[in-house]
Design an enzyme around this catalytic site. Structure first.
Site, PDB file in Angstrom:
ATOM      1  CB  SER A 179      -0.890   0.003   1.240  1.00 46.00           C
ATOM      2  OG  SER A 179      -1.519   1.250   1.421  1.00 46.00           O
ATOM      3  CE1 TYR A 197      -4.062  -2.553   5.117  1.00 47.19           C
ATOM      4  CE2 TYR A 197      -3.043  -0.461   4.535  1.00 47.19           C
ATOM      5  CZ  TYR A 197      -3.641  -1.641   4.160  1.00 47.19           C
ATOM      6  OH  TYR A 197      -3.816  -1.927   2.825  1.00 47.19           O
TER       7      TYR A 197
END
Length: 245
Positions: A146, A160
């Site tokens: 990401s 995350y």
């Protein structure tokens, strides 16, 4: 668009293959000629993906596993190899998030779960498959990360972001160990994507916003492109985002 057949006869294992990016990646790889091993927790959803691949004449193995469990990961890899043969391309795509994003709000068990699913699973699959790739003298590992793994932020969350940053390190070391033997690893860093993870945001975006984001098929096409590159070509990192982000 990647031409069908570029992955002919390759065997690809995709984690998180039941929905979102993983589902689209599995379908695209099968459409490009690969035989695909599907790994995720939800067997019913995996069977639905497998049915689409079967209907188009492809070969597929359904390997249900909770990627937070090392024993289930090992069993899934053994099943995939038994049904399809040696794994030539590993796509570490499985990922999750929680609604609690701040340091104080994120519980220790949530932190542990995020690292287990998003990072440790990728390490475990790589640890199982990298030695065989090195022994054969070829192989490709694709880690779906990401942008928040390169630019950590509170919107993505502390757990995350940390787990996705770890994928960058795993990719670098995989290349350090694998490149001399013809094995390559690529880190793909998408921006906002229209996947079920959006529903884990504290305030999920409306549909009109989701329509402007990266779609699962966009990332799937990039994975096929990377997997189909000539063996001597290596892309170590790709940052992908929509023009609207």
């Amino acid at each position: 668009m990647i031409a069908a057949g570029n992955l002919e006869a390759k065997t690809i294992l995709v984690t998180g293959a039941s929905s979102g990016f993983g589902r689209a990646i599995a379908l695209a790889c099968a459409g490009a000629g690969a035989q695909v091993a599907l790994v995720a927790r939800r067997q019913t959803e995996l069977e639905a993906v497998a049915s689409r691949i079967h209907d188009s004449g492809g070969r597929v193995a359904v390997c249900p596993a909770d990627v937070a469990d090392e024993q289930q990961i090992t069993a899934a890899v053994m099943q995939a190899q038994a049904e399809l043969g040696p794994i030539e391309v590993l796509v570490n795509n499985a990922g999750t998030n929680v609604k609690q994003r701040g340091i104080r709000e994120t519980r220790p068990d949530q932190w542990a779960q995020l690292l287990a699913v998003n990072l440790t699973s990728a390490y475990l699959f790589t640890r199982l498959l990298l030695p065989d790739m090195i022994a054969r003298g070829h192989g490709t590992i694709i880690n779906v990360s990401s942008i928040s793994g390169l630019r950590p932020n509170g919107r993505a969350g502390v757990g995350y972001s940390a787990s996705k940053m770890g994928l960058d390190a795993l990719t670098h070391v995989s290349n350090e160990e694998g490149n001399p033997y013809g094995v390559r690893a690529c880190l793909i860093c998408p921006g906002d994507g229209n996947t079920p993870l959006l529903d884990q945001r504290p305030a999920p975006p409306p549909q009109e916003k989701r329509d402007t984001m990266l779609q699962p098929e966009d990332i799937a096409e990039i994975v096929v492109f990377v997997a189909a590159l000539p063996a001597h070509v290596h892309i170590e990192r790709m940052i992908v985002k929509s023009t609207g982000q």
